[in-house]
Design a protein around this motif. Structure first.
Motif, PDB file in Angstrom:
ATOM      1  N   GLU A 203       0.832  -1.199   0.000  1.00 29.11           N
ATOM      2  CA  GLU A 203       0.000   0.000   0.000  1.00 29.11           C
ATOM      3  C   GLU A 203       0.870   1.254   0.000  1.00 29.11           C
ATOM      4  N   LEU A 204       1.928   1.209   0.816  1.00 24.39           N
ATOM      5  CA  LEU A 204       2.746   2.404   0.986  1.00 24.39           C
ATOM      6  C   LEU A 204       3.581   2.708  -0.248  1.00 24.39           C
ATOM      7  N   ILE A 209       2.334   5.612  -7.527  1.00 24.02           N
ATOM      8  CA  ILE A 209       2.561   5.881  -8.959  1.00 24.02           C
ATOM      9  C   ILE A 209       3.928   6.508  -9.197  1.00 24.02           C
TER      10      ILE A 209
ATOM     11  N   GLU B   9      -4.645   8.064 -15.759  1.00 28.70           N
ATOM     12  CA  GLU B   9      -3.362   7.976 -15.056  1.00 28.70           C
ATOM     13  C   GLU B   9      -3.329   8.935 -13.879  1.00 28.70           C
ATOM     14  N   ALA B  13      -2.991   7.981 -10.017  1.00 30.43           N
ATOM     15  CA  ALA B  13      -1.917   8.541  -9.195  1.00 30.43           C
ATOM     16  C   ALA B  13      -2.477   9.097  -7.896  1.00 30.43           C
ATOM     17  N   SER B  16      -3.439   6.239  -5.603  1.00 32.78           N
ATOM     18  CA  SER B  16      -2.319   5.547  -4.956  1.00 32.78           C
ATOM     19  C   SER B  16      -1.711   6.412  -3.860  1.00 32.78           C
ATOM     20  N   LEU B  17      -1.686   7.724  -4.095  1.00 28.33           N
ATOM     21  CA  LEU B  17      -1.133   8.613  -3.066  1.00 28.33           C
ATOM     22  C   LEU B  17      -2.022   8.613  -1.826  1.00 28.33           C
ATOM     23  N   GLY B  20      -1.492   5.525   0.285  1.00 31.55           N
ATOM     24  CA  GLY B  20      -0.310   5.649   1.140  1.00 31.55           C
ATOM     25  C   GLY B  20      -0.562   6.590   2.299  1.00 31.55           C
ATOM     26  N   ARG B  22      -3.303   7.138   3.738  1.00 36.47           N
ATOM     27  CA  ARG B  22      -4.191   6.517   4.724  1.00 36.47           C
ATOM     28  C   ARG B  22      -3.374   5.796   5.786  1.00 36.47           C
ATOM     29  N   ARG B  23      -2.303   5.120   5.351  1.00 39.18           N
ATOM     30  CA  ARG B  23      -1.401   4.451   6.292  1.00 39.18           C
ATOM     31  C   ARG B  23      -0.782   5.469   7.247  1.00 39.18           C
ATOM     32  N   THR B  24      -0.299   6.565   6.656  1.00 36.86           N
ATOM     33  CA  THR B  24       0.315   7.602   7.477  1.00 36.86           C
ATOM     34  C   THR B  24      -0.697   8.153   8.479  1.00 36.86           C
TER      35      THR B  24
END
Lengths: 381, 158
Positions: A203-204, A209, B9, B13, B16-17, B20, B22-24
């Motif tokens: 995920e990270l 991209i 695209e 992008a 996907s950002l 990431g 969400r984890r943070t």
């Protein structure tokens, strides 16, 4: 002296300088992206790399020569200082070579413990690579995530081996001490933790991209080139070469274990990245098969007080986290080896860097070096 | 068609950002899952592994007696020349000459904590201690004499 710009402007044909108008820059020996004292002399045309020339020797400790004055029990600890991230696997290769010469039968319990420790080391090494490589190309958070899980492995190592990095747990004939009473519990705890976190990695970073665009089609190494440069380990397997020593020349109990050899065919940085990520899952699979089935018995075979290898030549190889590590001993029948040669994976993998970097941009070099997983003391023993 | 691919695209992008991030965000709101150790402050409660290899020591009992016979097995096992055994002859009560250690010199600055001396010792006279803060201001302080002054060998250790 050789960085004299006058010579470059005169258009010297000396191999180090290139043609007129080329810019020669030095990356290293003190550069954060080389993870050590690797010195790269890069010839640039604008921002395009024309040539990469690695200069070695900054961390040469003449380990092979040192080993000639150490006995067969003593020389094992020195190899921890080569590839310090898979020190346990290096020690394993040395122990295997001495056992081959002495014809020592290793008890099954010791073999299982060795393999378990090897795979834990492999995961720890790949974790560190994952974090450090992400940091090289500009993602800082993965570093902390990787080190958090790696810390769990380090604690397991500390409990059983007494050290976190340079364990020196292997002795000819087995392992130095029996496993810690809480070893199995802690390893199981690690596996559950790791399985929940490994998707977090995807995920990270993997799905990101920016990361994908920086890795895809960068540093392409074809299958033929990977073979001709002598690349091993995840670098060669990312190019589609099947070269896992654990499968081809099984040592210890690897032939009885059920695991896959990870092969990606793209040959670019992303393929090498994916090989290592998937390899971690295979290592977990091996640990899961063994952790409940550690046989009872001795952890060390009975050996003579003084080990004397018979006259002859002995070679053994193992699969470290970076590739094939080989130990070649020439014995004259004395207590110390006559000559020792180490075949380290990092050296061969580095030799492919020039080939894959030519024609690409300078910014991509860091991504290539990151996925080659270079450990400099291993390149430059 | 190019525009649609381009927009796809961009959408991917951003997605996907956000994934990431969400984890943070998760760790930003879950403080208990953070495992940072405040090292010098938690010194009193620090738990080191029992087998941790910090430095070589020679345990003495309450009568100031150790188990070292001066056989130099540790000196021979050491790859770096870290240990030097200096022996002397002492008179036993029966009037016989007997070899005993005068000093067991240990160079901490040369030691790589490989544990080979400890497993080589036939009488378990030396063990690994769990100390780990070895920095000193003077290099000569790293050369240690492991046996206490006026210490003797334990009865029954050969």
């Amino acid at each position: 002296m050789y960085r004299n710009t006058d010579i470059i402007n005169e258009g010297s044909q000396s191999p180090s300088f290139g043609e007129a108008g080329d810019l020669v820059i030095n990356v290293g020996p003190q550069h954060p992206a080389t993870h050590g004292v690797l010195h790269l002399v890069i010839t640039l045309n604008g921002e395009t790399i024309k040539k990469v020339e690695p200069h070695l020797g900054y961390i040469h400790r003449s380990i092979e020569k040192m080993c000639e004055s150490l006995t067969y029990r003593q020389f094992i600890y020195v190899t921890s200082r080569m590839d310090y991230l898979s020190s346990h696997i290096n020690n394993h290769a040395c122990a295997l070579c001495v056992e081959k010469g002495m014809q020592i039968e290793v008890p099954e319990r010791a073999q299982v413990i060795r393999v378990l420790m090897d795979e834990l080391t492999r995961i720890a090494s790949h974790e560190l690579w994952w974090g450090a490589m992400a940091m090289d190309i500009g993602a800082f958070t993965p570093f902390f995530h990787a080190f958090r899980e790696r810390e769990t492995i380090n604690e397991i190592m500390e409990d059983t081996c007494g050290a976190r990095l340079t364990m020196n747990y292997m002795v000819p004939g087995g392992v130095m001490a029996d496993i810690h009473p809480e070893f199995q519990k802690k390893v199981k705890g690690f596996i559950t933790l790791f399985k929940s976190k490994v998707d977090e990695y995807a995920e990270l970073l993997t799905g990101n991209i920016i990361f994908k665009n920086r890795m895809k089609d960068v540093g392409v190494l074809s299958k033929e080139d990977a073979i001709s440069f002598g690349c091993t380990g995840p670098v060669a397997r990312g190019s589609g070469v099947s070269c896992d020593i654990r499968k081809w020349y099984p040592y210890e109990i690897y032939d009885k274990l059920d695991f896959e050899e990870i092969i990606e065919t793209a040959g670019d940085s992303l393929a090498r990245y994916m090989v290592r990520l998937r390899e971690m899952k295979q290592s977990v699979r091996i640990i899961e098969q063994l952790i409940d089935n550690i046989p009872e018995g001795d952890f060390q075979a009975k050996t003579k007080a003084v080990l004397k290898l018979p006259k002859g030549e002995f070679y053994s190889r193992v699969e470290t986290a970076r590739g094939e590590f080989g130990v070649y001993i020439v014995s004259e029948g004395a207590t110390t080896p006559y000559r020792i040669k180490f075949r380290s994976p990092g050296f061969s993998n580095l030799s492919a860097l020039d080939h894959m970097a030519r024609g690409s941009k300078l910014g991509d070099l860091v991504a290539m070096m990151g996925t080659l997983d270079l450990v400099i003391p291993d390149i430059d023993r | 068609m190019f525009i649609i691919d381009y927009l796809k695209e961009v959408g991917g992008a951003v997605k996907s950002l956000l994934k990431g991030m969400r984890r943070t965000g998760y760790y930003f709101t879950h403080h208990k899952e953070i495992i940072t150790e405040q090292y010098p402050d938690n010194k009193a409660t620090l738990n080191l592994a029992q087998r941790f290899k910090g430095e070589v020591v020679m345990p003495h009992d309450e009568k100031n007696e150790h188990r070292c016979t001066g056989c130099t097995a540790c000196e021979l096992a050491c790859p770096n020349g870290t240990i030097k055994v200096i022996t002397q002859f002492v008179m036993t009560p029966e009037g016989k000459k007997k070899k005993a250690i005068d000093k067991l010199v240990y160079h901490l600055e040369l030691c790589t904590m490989c544990n080979l001396c400890v497993i080589a010792c036939p009488s378990d006279a030396i063990v690994m201690a769990q100390t780990f803060e070895h920095s000193v201001f003077d290099r000569s302080k790293l050369t240690k004499i492991l046996n206490n002054p006026d210490s003797k060998i334990m009865d029954g250790v050969e």
